[in-house]
Scaffold this motif. Sequence first.
Motif, mmCIF file in Angstrom:
data_model
loop_
_atom_site.group_PDB
_atom_site.id
_atom_site.type_symbol
_atom_site.label_atom_id
_atom_site.label_comp_id
_atom_site.label_asym_id
_atom_site.label_seq_id
_atom_site.Cartn_x
_atom_site.Cartn_y
_atom_site.Cartn_z
ATOM 1 N N PRO A 176 0.844 -1.206 0.000
ATOM 2 C CA PRO A 176 0.000 0.000 0.000
ATOM 3 C C PRO A 176 0.874 1.250 0.000
ATOM 4 C CG PRO A 176 -0.041 -1.073 2.143
ATOM 5 C CD PRO A 176 0.699 -1.992 1.242
ATOM 6 N N GLN A 177 0.283 2.358 -0.413
ATOM 7 C CA GLN A 177 1.088 3.522 -0.773
ATOM 8 C C GLN A 177 0.789 4.779 0.036
ATOM 9 O OE1 GLN A 177 3.573 3.677 -3.398
ATOM 10 N NE2 GLN A 177 3.454 1.505 -2.900
ATOM 11 N N LEU A 178 0.170 4.648 1.202
ATOM 12 C CA LEU A 178 -0.136 5.847 1.975
ATOM 13 C C LEU A 178 1.128 6.636 2.310
ATOM 14 C CD1 LEU A 178 -2.710 6.391 4.720
ATOM 15 C CD2 LEU A 178 -0.337 6.843 5.304
ATOM 16 N N LEU A 179 2.189 5.957 2.755
ATOM 17 C CA LEU A 179 3.417 6.663 3.112
ATOM 18 C C LEU A 179 4.116 7.254 1.886
ATOM 19 C CD1 LEU A 179 5.493 7.541 5.203
ATOM 20 C CD2 LEU A 179 6.570 5.296 4.979
ATOM 21 N N PRO A 180 4.381 6.493 0.809
ATOM 22 C CA PRO A 180 5.031 7.111 -0.356
ATOM 23 C C PRO A 180 4.232 8.259 -0.962
ATOM 24 C CG PRO A 180 5.160 4.732 -0.498
ATOM 25 C CD PRO A 180 4.244 5.037 0.633
ATOM 26 N N ALA A 181 2.902 8.125 -1.014
ATOM 27 C CA ALA A 181 2.095 9.210 -1.580
ATOM 28 C C ALA A 181 2.237 10.479 -0.751
ATOM 29 C CB ALA A 181 0.632 8.786 -1.651
ATOM 30 N N ASN A 182 2.305 10.339 0.564
ATOM 31 C CA ASN A 182 2.451 11.518 1.420
ATOM 32 C C ASN A 182 3.828 12.161 1.281
ATOM 33 O OD1 ASN A 182 0.236 12.308 3.613
ATOM 34 N ND2 ASN A 182 -0.010 10.140 3.124
ATOM 35 N N ILE A 183 4.872 11.374 1.315
ATOM 36 C CA ILE A 183 6.201 11.993 1.246
ATOM 37 C C ILE A 183 6.477 12.541 -0.147
ATOM 38 C CG2 ILE A 183 7.122 10.621 3.126
ATOM 39 C CD1 ILE A 183 8.499 8.840 1.200
ATOM 40 N N SER A 184 5.727 12.070 -1.155
ATOM 41 C CA SER A 184 5.896 12.655 -2.490
ATOM 42 C C SER A 184 5.477 14.126 -2.504
ATOM 43 C CB SER A 184 5.080 11.877 -3.521
ATOM 44 O OG SER A 184 3.684 12.125 -3.388
ATOM 45 N N LEU A 185 4.607 14.526 -1.576
ATOM 46 C CA LEU A 185 4.181 15.923 -1.518
ATOM 47 C C LEU A 185 5.354 16.870 -1.275
ATOM 48 C CD1 LEU A 185 0.888 15.481 0.510
ATOM 49 C CD2 LEU A 185 1.046 16.565 -1.739
ATOM 50 N N THR A 186 6.373 16.404 -0.541
ATOM 51 C CA THR A 186 7.526 17.277 -0.306
ATOM 52 C C THR A 186 8.210 17.632 -1.618
ATOM 53 O OG1 THR A 186 9.041 15.417 0.053
ATOM 54 C CG2 THR A 186 7.886 16.279 1.980
ATOM 55 N N TYR A 187 8.263 16.687 -2.545
ATOM 56 C CA TYR A 187 8.920 16.959 -3.827
ATOM 57 C C TYR A 187 8.090 17.911 -4.691
ATOM 58 C CZ TYR A 187 11.509 12.868 -2.277
ATOM 59 O OH TYR A 187 12.265 11.984 -1.534
ATOM 60 N N LEU A 188 6.765 17.850 -4.557
ATOM 61 C CA LEU A 188 5.919 18.785 -5.300
ATOM 62 C C LEU A 188 6.029 20.193 -4.725
ATOM 63 C CD1 LEU A 188 3.998 18.095 -7.732
ATOM 64 C CD2 LEU A 188 4.861 16.125 -6.488
ATOM 65 N N PHE A 189 6.055 20.313 -3.399
ATOM 66 C CA PHE A 189 6.190 21.629 -2.775
ATOM 67 C C PHE A 189 7.533 22.266 -3.111
ATOM 68 C CE2 PHE A 189 2.431 20.605 -0.516
ATOM 69 C CZ PHE A 189 1.962 21.753 0.098
ATOM 70 N N LEU A 190 8.583 21.451 -3.149
ATOM 71 C CA LEU A 190 9.920 21.971 -3.422
ATOM 72 C C LEU A 190 10.196 22.122 -4.907
ATOM 73 C CD1 LEU A 190 11.816 19.762 -0.836
ATOM 74 C CD2 LEU A 190 11.517 22.224 -0.687
ATOM 75 N N ALA A 191 9.309 21.545 -5.745
ATOM 76 C CA ALA A 191 9.477 21.582 -7.200
ATOM 77 C C ALA A 191 10.774 20.917 -7.636
ATOM 78 C CB ALA A 191 9.410 23.015 -7.720
ATOM 79 N N THR A 192 11.255 19.966 -6.854
ATOM 80 C CA THR A 192 12.445 19.199 -7.204
ATOM 81 C C THR A 192 12.419 17.892 -6.432
ATOM 82 O OG1 THR A 192 14.874 19.144 -7.197
ATOM 83 C CG2 THR A 192 13.809 20.341 -5.411
ATOM 84 N N ASP A 193 12.988 16.849 -7.031
ATOM 85 C CA ASP A 193 13.103 15.566 -6.326
ATOM 86 C C ASP A 193 14.533 15.312 -5.870
ATOM 87 O OD1 ASP A 193 14.401 15.073 -8.671
ATOM 88 O OD2 ASP A 193 13.089 13.448 -9.344
ATOM 89 N N ARG A 194 15.346 16.379 -5.864
ATOM 90 C CA ARG A 194 16.746 16.237 -5.476
ATOM 91 C C ARG A 194 16.957 16.428 -3.980
ATOM 92 N NH1 ARG A 194 19.865 20.403 -8.983
ATOM 93 N NH2 ARG A 194 21.529 19.675 -7.612
#
Length: 732
Positions: A176-194
Amino acid sequence: MLESAPLLRSMFGFCALIQIAFLPGFLLVRARRWSDGALQTFLLSFALSLLINFYLVALLVALRIYITPVVLGIFFLELAAALAWPRADAQVSAGWTADIVRITRFGEELWQGSWLVRVVKLAIIVLAAQALLETAREVTGRWGDIFSVWDEVTSWNKWALNWAANQWPDRAMSYPQLLPANISLTYLFLATDRLWMFAKGLMPFFPVAVLLLLVDLALRTRRFGFVLAIIFTAYLMKTIIHSALVLGYADGPLTFLIAMGLYACILKYLTAPPKPGEQARESFLVPILAAAAALTKITGWFACVALALLAWRWRGARPTGPSTTSRWIVRWLALAILLPLPWYIFSQVWLTTPIDANINAYEVLTFSHRGRDVAERMAFGLKMLVNNGGLTGVLIMALSLTALASRTWRWPALLGGAWYLIWSLGMSYDTRNLAPAIPFLGIAAGLGVADTLRERTRGRILLALLALLFGLTAANKADALFEQQAAQQETIGNADVNRMLFQYLGQHGFDGKIISNYNFMPFIPRMKFYYAHDSFHDLEEFRKNLESFQARYILVNREWCNPVVHDFIKQKIQGDAYAFIDAIGPWHFIRMAPTNTPIRGEYWLAAEELQHKIGHVARDVEAQNGWAWEVDRHEHNNFAIYGPYLNLPPGSYRVSFRVKADALNPANTVALEVTEQHGCTTLGKLILDQPTRGYEWQDLNVTITGQGVEFRCWKSGAGNLRLDTIRYQRLD
C-alpha cells in the motif's frame, strides 16, 4: 528559483510537512467537531491528514494533474479556510484551556493517597517523561538525514518519486502507498526531487505521536496505567522497530495509525457516557483510522479485524437493539474494508507485473527464514527480541498478561498476543513485523500492572508473578533447547564428514550449493541451506542437476556412485575444471574450480559468521545483509570478532571493515587488525577513538606473506559497536 533560494526552499519544505501532518485533517476535525482539546486536535489531524493526502494524491495522478501549481493551490486554499474558520481563535483557545484543566485535575489526583504512593507515582511520571523525551531526542537527532538504506531508497522513496513524477508507482506489487504518496508531496512543494531531507524529516513525528496519544489518554481518563503504558510502549518501539524508527519505513507510521485507532476506540466506547440518540451520531472514526493502517502496510489489515472486535465488544456494554447493532456492524465494516480495498484491487489489476504475479507469499516467507521450521522460527524471533532489547522487552510483553484479569483490558492483551503468535509462526525473520502488536501490548501491560498494584487481589498478583516467570523463562531458556539440539544435530550421520564440511565453511565459506547423496545434510542446521540432492546414478541427470541447482561443490560417496559419473568427475579434476578438497573414507569432497583459494576479485565475510568472544547477533536494516554483530557498552576488553584463518596467496590486499560505533574516545577504543600465522604476526592495525557517522568503511592495506590470515576486532572500554561486513581484495 528554489534552487537559488535556500531560505525559500526550506520554507516550502516545512509547508509540505504542514500539509502532510496537519492541515487537511485539521479542517475535517473542525468540520466534524471530533476534538475537544489541542493535543487531541493535533493527533487526529495528523492521522486523518495522512489518509486524506493519500486519496488526494491518487486522484490528482489519475487526472494527470499532480503538479506543483495544483498542489500549492490546494494548500493555500486549505490554509485560507483554516484561518477564516468562524470563531477559530475561540476554538483554539478552548482546546488549550481544556488540556490545562485536564492536567490540573490529573495533578490533583496524583497527590491523593499516602506519601509512599505519591512518591511512587511521581517517580513513574518522571520515568514516563524521560521515555518521551528520550524517544524525541533519538528520532529528531537524525534531522537532515536522507534516505540511505536499501528498502527506503529502492522501494519506499522510489515509489514516492514515482508519485511525484505524476505516475503510478512502479513495481509496487501489493504494498500500500499511503506513506510514499504523502512523502511525495515534499517533492511537489519543493518543485524538485533532489532534496530528500524533508521527506525523511516526516519520520520522527510518528513515534513521538504514539507516546503523546498515551499522554492524552492518561489526562482524559486519569488512569495511571496509561502513564506506565508510555514507558512500556516507548521501550517496545525501541526493541521491536529499533533503528527503523528513524528510517523511511512504514513500521513507524503503521504503529501510530493502529495506536490512533485504539485511542479512538477507548475514548468512544469506554470513557464517554452513553447519551440518548448517541448511536445515530456514531462518528465511525475508529474504522476510518483502521482503514488508514491497512493503506500503510499489508499487516495493517490486522488493525481492521482487531479494532472491529474491540469496538464490537466494548460497544456491547451499551444497551442497543439487534437491528441497531446489525446496522452498526455493516457500516463499521464497510468503512474499514471499502476505504482501502479499491487501492488493493487497482494495484493487483493495473500495477502488478507478470514477475510480481509469480511471487508466492509462502515462498517469500520460507526464503526469508532461510529454511527454518516452525519451532525454529519461534525461537529465532524470541532470540532477536532478547538481542535487541534484553530481558526487558520480553518482560514487558509478558506483563501484558496481567490485563487478563480485567474484563475490559484483557482484549488488547489477547489481540496483541494473537499478533505475536502470527508473527512468530510466519514473519519472525524481522522484529519490525511485530509492530502492529505494540499499541495493544503496551496499553495492556500498563493498565494490567497498574490494576495489579492498586487492587492487590490474589488473582492479579498471581498473574503478575506468572507473567514475570514466563518472561524470564522465555528469555533465558526458550532458545537454549533449540541450540542444544542444533549442537547434537551437527553430529548425526558421519561426524567426520560433518567436521570436514564445517571446517571448510569456517575457513572459506560456501558460495553455492553442495550436490550430494549425503542424505543427512538436510537435517544438519548449518548445512541444510547448501544441500542439493543427486543420486549419482545417471550421468545426464547429474549434469542437469549441476546446472539447475547452480552447484559449486560435490560431496559424493564413491561406493554409491555410478562408475560413469565417477569417471566424469575424475576427468574434470584431471583437467583442472574441478579441484579435490578432501576425503573421509568413501566420501569425496570436490569444488568446481581449479583452486580452493581466491586469487583475484573482491570477497565478503559477514561479521556475525566469524568467531566471537563478546557481543551478539542483531537485526540491522542498515547492514549489508540485514544482520550485524553488536557489542554494547557493558562488554569490553575482548575480541568482538576473530578468524577465519584463511590460506590466501601471498600478495598485497586491501581489507575493509564496515563499522558503526559511538561514545568512542582515547579511553574507549576499537582496534581493527589483520594478522597471519593464526594471530602471531600483525600485518596491519587501525585504532578507532572517535565515533563514526553511521556505518563507515575502515581500510587497511596489508601484504600477506603466510597462512592463517585473521581479521579481528578488539573492543576496549565503554561505547556501542556494530560490525557489519569484512571485505578483502587482492590488489596485485
